[in-house]
Scaffold this motif. Structure first.
Motif, mmCIF file in Angstrom:
data_model
loop_
_atom_site.group_PDB
_atom_site.id
_atom_site.type_symbol
_atom_site.label_atom_id
_atom_site.label_comp_id
_atom_site.label_asym_id
_atom_site.label_seq_id
_atom_site.Cartn_x
_atom_site.Cartn_y
_atom_site.Cartn_z
ATOM 1 N N ALA A 148 -9.109 -0.158 -0.985
ATOM 2 C CA ALA A 148 -9.450 -1.363 -0.236
ATOM 3 C C ALA A 148 -9.941 -0.950 1.152
ATOM 4 N N ARG A 193 -11.265 -2.208 4.994
ATOM 5 C CA ARG A 193 -11.407 -3.266 5.992
ATOM 6 C C ARG A 193 -12.186 -2.730 7.182
ATOM 7 N N HIS A 246 0.836 -1.202 0.000
ATOM 8 C CA HIS A 246 0.000 0.000 0.000
ATOM 9 C C HIS A 246 0.873 1.255 0.000
ATOM 10 N N ARG A 279 -14.598 3.797 -4.139
ATOM 11 C CA ARG A 279 -14.712 2.652 -5.047
ATOM 12 C C ARG A 279 -14.134 2.993 -6.420
ATOM 13 N N LEU A 336 -5.398 1.694 1.395
ATOM 14 C CA LEU A 336 -6.152 0.816 2.289
ATOM 15 C C LEU A 336 -6.764 1.672 3.382
ATOM 16 N N ARG A 357 -2.109 3.536 -4.128
ATOM 17 C CA ARG A 357 -2.777 2.308 -3.698
ATOM 18 C C ARG A 357 -3.155 2.514 -2.228
#
Length: 341
Positions: free
Chosen positions: A128, A130, A5, A123, A31, A29
């Motif tokens: 990503a 969690r 990430h 999105r 998260l 990237r």
């Protein structure tokens, strides 16, 4: 860097989701870690569920409303203003409307569209997400310092990234995830943590009479707060009596200053001007006309044209005039005392 990430965002509220979406839009990237089982919990309930997005005020007014440290917002608001925010949501299917005081709300009347728009933004960038992932600590790579690691509760391996964005919120609403975790993480990294105190909160009163008025809303009144007898703050607008004291927009706005002085042990008093558009002479004239027209009616009955019904016994009790006294028997002294109160 060799990390999976580029950016880890800790916190899935409005700030965290927006930061994650913007970082991904720039090619990172990303998260996002959220400690609860849903995104935007506090956002969903803001403005009584109607989600007051922003205000039409100029930047200077935003700075002023953030108090002594407001100037730190200049750069942020120059990069992304309140108008940019409205345009952002409008472009993502959330039309807005302006209401009294320049407040901006979703035209739908609810917050769900706002939360969905932010999730959609993430999105689009491939963020990503969690859920139920509570970040416990942020650690730097001791050798290079080029990477950072986030330790998640219950997991043996830390997650590496080039950058960490801490967006955990404050201590304001633990049930929504704002438990103050971010302060401990920032402190462990060497940041100085200022004392935390409530702001934008209702106030509890010593007197019992507000509890008798629970649910009564007053419009266009002026409330002044005094600390140790000196004027501290004044606000004009709407307020509300509750089962423990007072609330509503103008109370919330002055509460930060009130709490700060209250914590120093100072005596805090609130003065509510029920008729700020009238000076004492004009108000006395208004009462004189009401009483003259009421004749033999009781004071309780005549005051219905002047005050909310629930407030009448409280005011008459405080000024010491019997509620069943006939209007044509009210003395000028009693009338002036009533106007003064």
């Amino acid at each position: 860097s060799g990390t999976a990430h580029d950016v880890i965002v800790i916190g899935g509220g409005a700030s965290g989701m927006f930061a994650a979406g913007r970082a991904a839009e720039g090619g990172s990237r990303v998260l996002l870690l959220e400690r609860t089982n849903r995104l935007g919990s506090k956002l969903a309930i803001t403005g009584k569920g109607r989600c007051n997005l922003t205000n039409t005020d100029e930047t200077a007014a935003f700075i002023e409303n953030y108090g002594r440290n407001g100037k730190f917002l200049h750069r942020a608001l120059r990069e992304f203003s309140n108008r940019d925010l409205v345009a952002f949501f409008n472009s993502r299917g959330v039309p807005t409307q302006e209401e009294r005081g320049g407040r901006i709300f979703p035209a739908s009347g609810g917050s769900s569209g706002v939360v969905k728009a932010l999730i959609g933004y993430m999105r689009e960038g491939g963020v990503a997400v969690r859920l139920n992932a509570r970040a416990q600590a942020i650690e730097r790579d001791p050798e290079t310092g080029a990477a950072a690691f986030v330790r998640v509760a219950g997991e043996r391996r830390s997650i590496a990234a080039r950058k960490i964005i801490l967006a955990t919120g404050g201590l304001s609403y633990p049930a929504t995830g704002s438990t103050g975790d971010g302060y401990a993480m920032a402190g462990a990294l060497g940041h100085t943590i200022a004392p935390r105190r409530p702001a934008l909160v209702p106030l509890e009163t010593v007197e019992r009479f507000p509890t008798e008025l629970q649910g009564l809303s007053l419009e266009n009144v002026e409330v002044t707060a005094f600390a140790s007898g000196r004027k501290l703050a004044a606000e004009f607008g709407d307020m509300l009596f509750t089962h423990f004291g007072v609330s509503g927009p103008i109370i919330l706005r002055m509460s930060g200053a009130v709490v700060e002085r209250h914590e120093r042990g100072e005596r805090i008093e609130l003065s509510i001007n029920l008729k700020p558009a009238l000076d004492e002479a004009k108000l006395d004239g208004r009462l004189l006309r009401e009483f003259a027209g009421a004749g033999t009616k009781t004071l309780r009955s005549a005051m219905k044209n002047v005050l909310p019904k629930a407030l009448i016994p409280v005011i008459l009790g405080a000024v010491g005039i019997p509620a069943d006294k006939k209007c044509n028997q009210i003395t000028s002294g009693e009338r002036k005392a009533l106007a003064g109160l």
